[in-house]
Design a protein around this motif. Structure first.
Motif, PDB file in Angstrom:
ATOM      1  N   THR A 129       2.026  -5.987 -11.575  1.00 39.96           N
ATOM      2  CA  THR A 129       2.962  -5.120 -12.379  1.00 39.96           C
ATOM      3  C   THR A 129       2.722  -3.701 -12.111  1.00 39.96           C
ATOM      4  N   VAL A 130       3.506  -2.819 -12.549  1.00 36.50           N
ATOM      5  CA  VAL A 130       3.262  -1.537 -12.419  1.00 36.50           C
ATOM      6  C   VAL A 130       2.047  -0.938 -13.305  1.00 36.50           C
ATOM      7  N   ASP A 131       1.669  -1.670 -14.533  1.00 35.71           N
ATOM      8  CA  ASP A 131       0.560  -1.302 -15.062  1.00 35.71           C
ATOM      9  C   ASP A 131      -0.619  -1.765 -14.348  1.00 35.71           C
ATOM     10  N   LEU A 132      -0.500  -2.834 -13.830  1.00 33.12           N
ATOM     11  CA  LEU A 132      -1.967  -3.281 -12.911  1.00 33.12           C
ATOM     12  C   LEU A 132      -2.016  -2.360 -12.036  1.00 33.12           C
ATOM     13  N   MET A 133      -0.931  -2.080 -11.140  1.00 33.89           N
ATOM     14  CA  MET A 133      -0.889  -1.116 -10.131  1.00 33.89           C
ATOM     15  C   MET A 133      -1.584   0.106 -10.507  1.00 33.89           C
ATOM     16  N   ARG A 134      -1.079   0.611 -11.786  1.00 36.19           N
ATOM     17  CA  ARG A 134      -1.822   1.876 -12.236  1.00 36.19           C
ATOM     18  C   ARG A 134      -3.343   1.790 -12.357  1.00 36.19           C
ATOM     19  N   GLN A 135      -3.704   0.689 -13.021  1.00 32.04           N
ATOM     20  CA  GLN A 135      -5.118   0.389 -13.216  1.00 32.04           C
ATOM     21  C   GLN A 135      -5.989   0.192 -11.937  1.00 32.04           C
ATOM     22  N   ALA A 136      -5.360  -0.276 -10.731  1.00 31.07           N
ATOM     23  CA  ALA A 136      -5.767  -0.512  -9.577  1.00 31.07           C
ATOM     24  C   ALA A 136      -6.096   0.809  -9.080  1.00 31.07           C
ATOM     25  N   ILE A 137      -5.022   1.702  -9.077  1.00 32.86           N
ATOM     26  CA  ILE A 137      -5.330   2.986  -8.412  1.00 32.86           C
ATOM     27  C   ILE A 137      -6.322   3.793  -9.135  1.00 32.86           C
ATOM     28  N   ALA A 138      -6.387   3.664 -10.404  1.00 27.61           N
ATOM     29  CA  ALA A 138      -7.602   4.340 -11.111  1.00 27.61           C
ATOM     30  C   ALA A 138      -8.808   3.834 -10.762  1.00 27.61           C
ATOM     31  N   ALA A 139      -8.847   2.574 -10.263  1.00 27.69           N
ATOM     32  CA  ALA A 139     -10.195   2.094 -10.032  1.00 27.69           C
ATOM     33  C   ALA A 139     -10.750   2.310  -8.475  1.00 27.69           C
ATOM     34  N   VAL A 140      -9.686   2.462  -7.720  1.00 33.03           N
ATOM     35  CA  VAL A 140     -10.192   2.833  -6.288  1.00 33.03           C
ATOM     36  C   VAL A 140      -9.248   3.793  -5.434  1.00 33.03           C
ATOM     37  N   GLY A 141      -8.146   4.125  -6.000  1.00 33.05           N
ATOM     38  CA  GLY A 141      -7.586   5.139  -5.646  1.00 33.05           C
ATOM     39  C   GLY A 141      -6.203   4.578  -4.711  1.00 33.05           C
ATOM     40  N   ALA A 142      -5.026   5.287  -4.789  1.00 30.78           N
ATOM     41  CA  ALA A 142      -3.822   4.553  -4.091  1.00 30.78           C
ATOM     42  C   ALA A 142      -3.995   4.499  -2.665  1.00 30.78           C
ATOM     43  N   ALA A 143      -4.539   5.349  -1.913  1.00 30.38           N
ATOM     44  CA  ALA A 143      -4.766   5.212  -0.579  1.00 30.38           C
ATOM     45  C   ALA A 143      -5.349   3.884   0.048  1.00 30.38           C
ATOM     46  N   GLU A 144      -6.376   3.503  -0.893  1.00 31.68           N
ATOM     47  CA  GLU A 144      -7.138   2.205  -0.660  1.00 31.68           C
ATOM     48  C   GLU A 144      -6.307   0.930  -0.784  1.00 31.68           C
ATOM     49  N   ILE A 145      -5.100   1.254  -1.231  1.00 28.07           N
ATOM     50  CA  ILE A 145      -4.260  -0.182  -1.547  1.00 28.07           C
ATOM     51  C   ILE A 145      -3.166  -0.091  -0.672  1.00 28.07           C
ATOM     52  N   ALA A 146      -3.321  -0.991   0.357  1.00 26.27           N
ATOM     53  CA  ALA A 146      -2.356  -1.221   1.282  1.00 26.27           C
ATOM     54  C   ALA A 146      -0.918  -1.678   1.034  1.00 26.27           C
ATOM     55  N   THR A 147      -1.045  -2.787   0.027  1.00 27.99           N
ATOM     56  CA  THR A 147       0.127  -3.436  -0.215  1.00 27.99           C
ATOM     57  C   THR A 147       0.154  -4.133  -1.678  1.00 27.99           C
ATOM     58  N   ASN A 148       1.362  -4.419  -2.140  1.00 22.83           N
ATOM     59  CA  ASN A 148       1.526  -5.399  -3.402  1.00 22.83           C
ATOM     60  C   ASN A 148       2.293  -6.220  -2.949  1.00 22.83           C
ATOM     61  N   GLN A 149       1.939  -7.547  -2.811  1.00 20.68           N
ATOM     62  CA  GLN A 149       2.802  -8.725  -2.324  1.00 20.68           C
ATOM     63  C   GLN A 149       3.352  -9.358  -3.438  1.00 20.68           C
ATOM     64  N   VAL A 150       4.445  -9.616  -3.537  1.00 19.56           N
ATOM     65  CA  VAL A 150       5.087  -9.848  -4.605  1.00 19.56           C
ATOM     66  C   VAL A 150       6.538 -10.867  -4.492  1.00 19.56           C
ATOM     67  N   GLU A 151       6.724 -11.750  -5.477  1.00 16.21           N
ATOM     68  CA  GLU A 151       8.081 -12.528  -5.235  1.00 16.21           C
ATOM     69  C   GLU A 151       9.193 -11.309  -5.154  1.00 16.21           C
ATOM     70  N   LEU A 152      10.049 -11.507  -4.117  1.00 12.85           N
ATOM     71  CA  LEU A 152      11.008 -10.419  -3.988  1.00 12.85           C
ATOM     72  C   LEU A 152      11.949 -11.013  -3.018  1.00 12.85           C
ATOM     73  N   HIS A 153      13.193 -11.099  -3.737  1.00  8.92           N
ATOM     74  CA  HIS A 153      14.234 -11.758  -2.975  1.00  8.92           C
ATOM     75  C   HIS A 153      15.638 -11.267  -3.443  1.00  8.92           C
ATOM     76  N   PRO A 154      16.915 -11.536  -2.838  1.00  5.14           N
ATOM     77  CA  PRO A 154      18.163 -10.930  -3.588  1.00  5.14           C
ATOM     78  C   PRO A 154      18.374 -11.192  -4.901  1.00  5.14           C
ATOM     79  N   TYR A 155      17.982 -12.293  -5.484  1.00  3.61           N
ATOM     80  CA  TYR A 155      18.193 -12.483  -6.896  1.00  3.61           C
ATOM     81  C   TYR A 155      17.118 -11.961  -7.783  1.00  3.61           C
ATOM     82  N   LEU A 156      15.973 -11.432  -7.166  1.00  4.65           N
ATOM     83  CA  LEU A 156      14.828 -10.728  -7.852  1.00  4.65           C
ATOM     84  C   LEU A 156      14.367  -9.818  -7.099  1.00  4.65           C
ATOM     85  N   GLN A 157      15.089  -8.395  -7.162  1.00  4.23           N
ATOM     86  CA  GLN A 157      14.855  -7.617  -6.444  1.00  4.23           C
ATOM     87  C   GLN A 157      13.731  -6.457  -6.854  1.00  4.23           C
ATOM     88  N   ASN A 158      13.186  -6.711  -8.058  1.00  3.27           N
ATOM     89  CA  ASN A 158      11.860  -6.280  -8.326  1.00  3.27           C
ATOM     90  C   ASN A 158      11.750  -4.702  -8.085  1.00  3.27           C
TER      91      ASN A 158
END
Length: 268
Positions: free
Chosen positions: A133-162
Motif C-alpha cells: 500500500t502507500v503506507d507500506l511503500m512509505r515505510q520501505a522508502i524510509a528503510a532503503v530509499g526510493a532509488a533502491e525500489i524498482a517496482t511495486n507489483q500489484v493487482e491492477l486491471h480496468p476494474y481495479l485501477q489502483n
C-alpha cells in the motif's frame, strides 16, 4: 526509473510440464521476462525450461519473490540462494518481497534491509515489493530509499485501477508492475473493451494489456496456450487513442479479486 521490461510472462498457478511448456513456447516466441515466486513451487521447473530453451541467461530478465516465511534477516538471503539454485542461475534480475509480513511478524526495515543486502552481494540486480500500500511503500522508502525500489507489483486491471498506489509510486520513481491485468478474464467480456478491440481489429486481451503498458505499467500475463502467448505479444504494437484511454479509465470500480486473509494489508 527502473529498467524492467514492460512485457513478460507470469507463471502463477502453473507447475510441472505445464509451466515448462508455457515458458519454452514463450521464449521461442520472443518473450524475455519470466516472473516466478518461491510460493509458486515452480522455480525448479522454470530453471529447467530456461536451461533447455537455449536462450542465453544474459538475454533474459528473471523475477522471483521471497515468501513471508523467509523474511527474517537470517533466512532471506539463504532462501534466495536456494531459489537461485532451483532457477539454475547465480543471480535474479529482480527480487521482490511478495506480501507484507503477516501481523508484522518481521519488521519491514529488517526484511527490506536483508533484501538490499542481497543486492549488495550480487544475488539480485534490482529489488522491489509486491502488494504494498502507500503506507507500506512509505515505510520501505524510509528503510532503503526510493532509488533502491524498482517496482511495486500489484493487482491492477480496468476494474481495479489502483490509482492512489500507482500515483504515489510514480511520484517516487518506483515503477508499477500489474498482475492479473486481465482480471481473471472478467474484463474481456466488457462491452467497452470489446468495442475498442473491434475498432482496432484486436482482441480484448490485447487492448487491456496495451492500455496498462500505455499507462507505463509492466505486464506479466500467463497462458498455457501458444496461440494466446503469441496473441498477447501483439499488444506491444497497439496504441489506443486519448478517447479510448479515457473510456478505459471510466471502467474502474475498485473490484479487487485477490485479498488473501492473513496476508492482505489494509488496502488503499
Amino acid at each position: 526509473m527502473s529498467s524492467i521490461p514492460p512485457f513478460g510472462l507470469g507463471t502463477f498457478r502453473l507447475q510441472g510440464q505445464t509451466v515448462i511448456d508455457s515458458i519454452k513456447n514463450a521464449l521461442d516466441l520472443g518473450y524475455r521476462l519470466v516472473d516466478t515466486a518461491q510460493i509458486y513451487d515452480n522455480e525448479a521447473d522454470v530453471g529447467q525450461a530456461i536451461s533447455e530453451s537455449g536462450v542465453a541467461r544474459d538475454a533474459l530478465f528473471l523475477t522471483t519473490k521471497i515468501w513471508t516465511a523467509n523474511y527474517a534477516k537470517d533466512r532471506l538471503i539463504l532462501s534466495l540462494k536456494d531459489s537461485l539454485a532451483k532457477l539454475r542461475t547465480d543471480h535474479a534480475d529482480l527480487t521482490l518481497i511478495h506480501w507484507p509480513s503477516p501481523g508484522n511478524a518481521v519488521p519491514l526495515a529488517e526484511f527490506m534491509g536483508a533484501l538490499a543486502e542481497a543486492k549488495t552481494q550480487g544475488l539480485t540486480k534490482q529489488i522491489g515489493v509486491s502488494n504494498f500500500t502507500v503506507d507500506l511503500m512509505r515505510q520501505a522508502i524510509a528503510a532503503v530509499g526510493a532509488a533502491e525500489i524498482a517496482t511495486n507489483q500489484v493487482e491492477l486491471h480496468p476494474y481495479l485501477q489502483n490509482r492512489k498506489v500507482a500515483d504515489f509510486a510514480h511520484s517516487h520513481g518506483i515503477s508499477i508492475t500489474s498482475y492479473m491485468t486481465l482480471g481473471y478474464g472478467s474484463v474481456l467480456k466488457d462491452p467497452v473493451i470489446q468495442a475498442i478491440a473491434e475498432a482496432h481489429q484486436a482482441t480484448p486481451a490485447q487492448v487491456t494489456l496495451a492500455w496498462a503498458m500505455q499507462l507505463g505499467y509492466a505486464v506479466i500475463p500467463s497462458s498455457t496456450r501458444r496461440a494466446h502467448l503469441e496473441s498477447n505479444m501483439k499488444a506491444r504494437q497497439l496504441r489506443l487513442s486519448d478517447d479510448e484511454m479515457a473510456r478505459m479509465a471510466a471502467l474502474d470500480r475498485n473490484s479487487r479479486l485477490t485479498s488473501p486473509e492473513g496476508l492482505a494489508p489494509a488496502w488503499d
